[in-house]
Motif scaffolding. Structure first.
Motif, PDB file in Angstrom:
ATOM      1  N   CYS A   1      -5.663   4.816   9.192  1.00 59.80           N
ATOM      2  CA  CYS A   1      -5.992   5.614   7.742  1.00 59.80           C
ATOM      3  C   CYS A   1      -5.002   3.845   8.303  1.00 59.80           C
ATOM      4  N   GLN A   2      -5.320   3.278   6.140  1.00 60.94           N
ATOM      5  CA  GLN A   2      -5.278   2.084   5.404  1.00 60.94           C
ATOM      6  C   GLN A   2      -3.862   2.422   4.955  1.00 60.94           C
ATOM      7  N   ASP A   3      -2.523   3.439   5.183  1.00 58.84           N
ATOM      8  CA  ASP A   3      -2.123   3.488   4.550  1.00 58.84           C
ATOM      9  C   ASP A   3      -0.349   3.003   6.271  1.00 58.84           C
ATOM     10  N   ASP A   4      -1.566   2.788   7.586  1.00 58.01           N
ATOM     11  CA  ASP A   4      -0.869   2.579   7.960  1.00 58.01           C
ATOM     12  C   ASP A   4      -1.535   1.485   9.215  1.00 58.01           C
ATOM     13  N   GLY A   5      -2.556   0.552   7.973  1.00 57.12           N
ATOM     14  CA  GLY A   5      -2.954  -0.456   8.387  1.00 57.12           C
ATOM     15  C   GLY A   5      -4.269  -1.160   8.556  1.00 57.12           C
ATOM     16  N   ALA A   6      -5.034  -0.052   9.213  1.00 55.63           N
ATOM     17  CA  ALA A   6      -6.213   0.597   9.309  1.00 55.63           C
ATOM     18  C   ALA A   6      -6.583  -0.136   8.356  1.00 55.63           C
TER      19      ALA A   6
ATOM     20  N   GLY B   1      -5.689   0.776  -1.063  1.00 59.21           N
ATOM     21  CA  GLY B   1      -5.113   1.678  -2.123  1.00 59.21           C
ATOM     22  C   GLY B   1      -4.786   3.034  -0.815  1.00 59.21           C
ATOM     23  N   LEU B   2      -4.175   3.423  -1.822  1.00 59.99           N
ATOM     24  CA  LEU B   2      -2.785   4.858  -1.012  1.00 59.99           C
ATOM     25  C   LEU B   2      -3.889   5.987   0.128  1.00 59.99           C
TER      26      LEU B   2
ATOM     27  N   TYR C   1       0.651   2.850  -8.367  1.00 59.26           N
ATOM     28  CA  TYR C   1       0.056   3.917  -7.749  1.00 59.26           C
ATOM     29  C   TYR C   1       1.020   4.029  -5.977  1.00 59.26           C
ATOM     30  N   TYR C   2       2.077   3.022  -5.763  1.00 66.47           N
ATOM     31  CA  TYR C   2       3.277   2.773  -4.151  1.00 66.47           C
ATOM     32  C   TYR C   2       4.181   3.286  -5.352  1.00 66.47           C
TER      33      TYR C   2
END
Length: 170
Positions: free
Chosen positions: A156-161, A127-128, A54-55
């Motif tokens: 956001c998880q995409d930013d490390g959250a 995941g994204l 997915y990445y």
């Protein structure tokens, strides 16, 4: 199966093939880069390896493609029985995630129905974010609904959250 080893079900992983079409050059390149010719829908794959696909889609094709794959996930993944509404499908996301993964700690999906036309979804699984949004869109589309999905505060998880929170209205 090693209980500590996180795995991803091939039928769910195959959603990216469904989104692009098996003969698509992008699909063939991503599979070749991952070291396989095809995804077996009946097999289990290493969770991190599967997630890396997915990445790669995000890196090579972009955010919109990752969202399209998430929307197709609803057609490919296993869901619990008895789901017949937007509310029920959103409430079932955590259970569906558990049906399509096994072993290890890969997180969870929690949904709270706020009223007849809105819900809050908190995703702790790895995941994204665009993939998650696509899955929510696909769930709603299954019942003829186009949702408004807003990313909640708190990162956001995409930013490390550690989580992503989504406010969904339909």
């Amino acid at each position: 199966m090693n209980p500590a080893k996180a795995e991803y079900y091939g039928a769910a992983l195959n959603s990216f093939v469904l989104a692009f079409g098996e003969a698509n050059g992008v699909v063939q390149k991503i599979l070749a880069d991952a070291g396989v010719e095809r995804i077996d829908p009946e097999s289990w794959y290493d969770y991190d390896w599967a997630s890396s696909i997915y990445y790669r889609i995000g890196e090579q094709v972009g955010r919109a493609a990752v969202m399209a794959v998430g929307r197709k996930m609803i057609e490919a993944a296993v869901f619990p029985p008895g789901i017949d509404s937007v509310q029920k499908v959103l409430m079932s996301l955590g259970a569906a995630f558990k049906l399509n993964t096994r072993g290890g700690d890969v997180g969870d999906i929690l949904c709270t129905i706020e009223d007849d036309y809105s819900a809050t979804i908190v995703r702790t699984q790895r995941g994204l974010c665009p993939f998650n949004i696509g899955i929510i869109e696909g769930c709603c589309a299954r019942y003829g609904v186009k949702p408004l999905i807003e990313h909640g505060a708190g990162g956001c998880q995409d930013d490390g959250a550690p989580t992503c929170t989504y406010h969904v209205n339909w």
